[in-house]
Scaffold this active site. Structure first.
Site, short mmCIF file in Angstrom:
data_model
loop_
_atom_site.label_atom_id
_atom_site.label_comp_id
_atom_site.label_asym_id
_atom_site.label_seq_id
_atom_site.Cartn_x
_atom_site.Cartn_y
_atom_site.Cartn_z
N GLY A 146 -2.41 4.56 6.83
CA GLY A 146 -1.24 4.01 7.51
C GLY A 146 -0.06 4.95 7.39
N GLN B 65 8.67 7.65 7.61
CA GLN B 65 8.02 8.63 6.73
C GLN B 65 7.98 10.02 7.34
OE1 GLN B 65 4.46 5.90 5.98
NE2 GLN B 65 4.63 7.02 4.05
N CYS C 129 0.71 5.40 -1.35
CA CYS C 129 1.60 5.66 -0.20
C CYS C 129 1.65 7.16 0.00
CB CYS C 129 2.99 5.12 -0.51
SG CYS C 129 4.19 5.44 0.78
N LEU C 130 1.55 7.60 1.25
CA LEU C 130 1.58 9.04 1.52
C LEU C 130 2.91 9.66 1.11
CD1 LEU C 130 -0.27 9.22 4.96
CD2 LEU C 130 -1.15 9.82 2.70
N HIS D 28 2.33 -3.18 4.16
CA HIS D 28 2.90 -1.98 3.54
C HIS D 28 3.73 -1.19 4.56
CE1 HIS D 28 2.44 1.71 0.81
NE2 HIS D 28 2.86 2.24 1.96
N GLU D 29 3.17 -1.04 5.77
CA GLU D 29 3.89 -0.24 6.79
C GLU D 29 5.10 -0.99 7.35
OE1 GLU D 29 3.15 2.75 6.69
OE2 GLU D 29 1.20 2.49 5.72
N HIS E 91 7.94 -0.40 5.11
CA HIS E 91 8.60 0.90 5.32
C HIS E 91 9.71 0.79 6.36
CE1 HIS E 91 6.61 4.00 2.96
NE2 HIS E 91 5.41 3.61 3.35
NI NI Z 1 3.62 4.07 2.47
#
Ligand code: NI
Length: 169
Positions: free
Chosen positions: A45, A50, A92-93, A134-135, A138
């Site tokens: 995701g 991000q 998380c990236l 989660h997204e 963000h």
């Molecule tokens: Ni994330």
């Protein structure tokens, strides 16, 4: 085009994103870049903030590109219903190298638009519900670190500060 992923500490990750109002080629380019960036990472995701874009757009593919038909692109997503709960490990990236147990709803119903402005509504459970929640977080400037215990959060933040000091972040 793969875009650089911002890491924890970047101000863009902690602000609320703006609703998309123009469903144009630029939005579709952004969505395509986000998918490419997510697959290259690899991740399941990615949200527009991000990659430094302050818009309410997310992409998710819980197969990380391994299976066709799992790709989800959602513009201006809104969680309509959430029920049950699940505990699971989450990463998380933007916080590479760390994970933590995070509570999420077991099932959700979510609505939004595609990149052409058509309304989409879908139901998700388990990992897909987790990834979507989660997204969406963000887009509100919320990281999973904001949803774990103070002690665990503090531990991860101290390790990140150390990485920043040594130039490894
Ligand atoms: Ni994330």
């Amino acid at each position: 085009m793969i875009r650089p992923i911002l890491k924890f500490g970047a101000a863009e990750l902690q602000r609320e994103s703006e609703p998309v109002e123009t469903f144009d080629g630029k939005l579709r380019d952004l969505a395509r870049d986000m998918l490419e960036t997510m697959y290259a990472a690899p991740g399941i995701g990615l949200a527009a903030p991000q990659v430094g874009v302050n818009l309410r757009l997310l992409v998710v593919d819980i197969s990380a590109g391994e299976e066709k038909g799992n790709q989800i692109i959602l513009v201006n997503p809104e969680i309509l219903e959430a029920e049950g709960e699940q505990k699971g490990e989450e990463g998380c990236l933007s916080i590479p190298g760390f994970t933590a147990m995070v509570d999420r709803p077991k099932r959700i119903r979510i609505a939004g638009r595609d990149t052409r402005g058509n309304r989409i509504e879908l139901e998700a459970e388990d990992l897909l519900a987790r990834a979507l929640c989660h997204e969406v977080d963000h887009l509100d400037g919320i990281l999973y670190l904001d949803r774990i215990s103070f002690f665990k959060r503090d531990l991860i933040k101290r390790k990140i500060r150390k990485l920043i000091r040594s130039g490894d972040w």
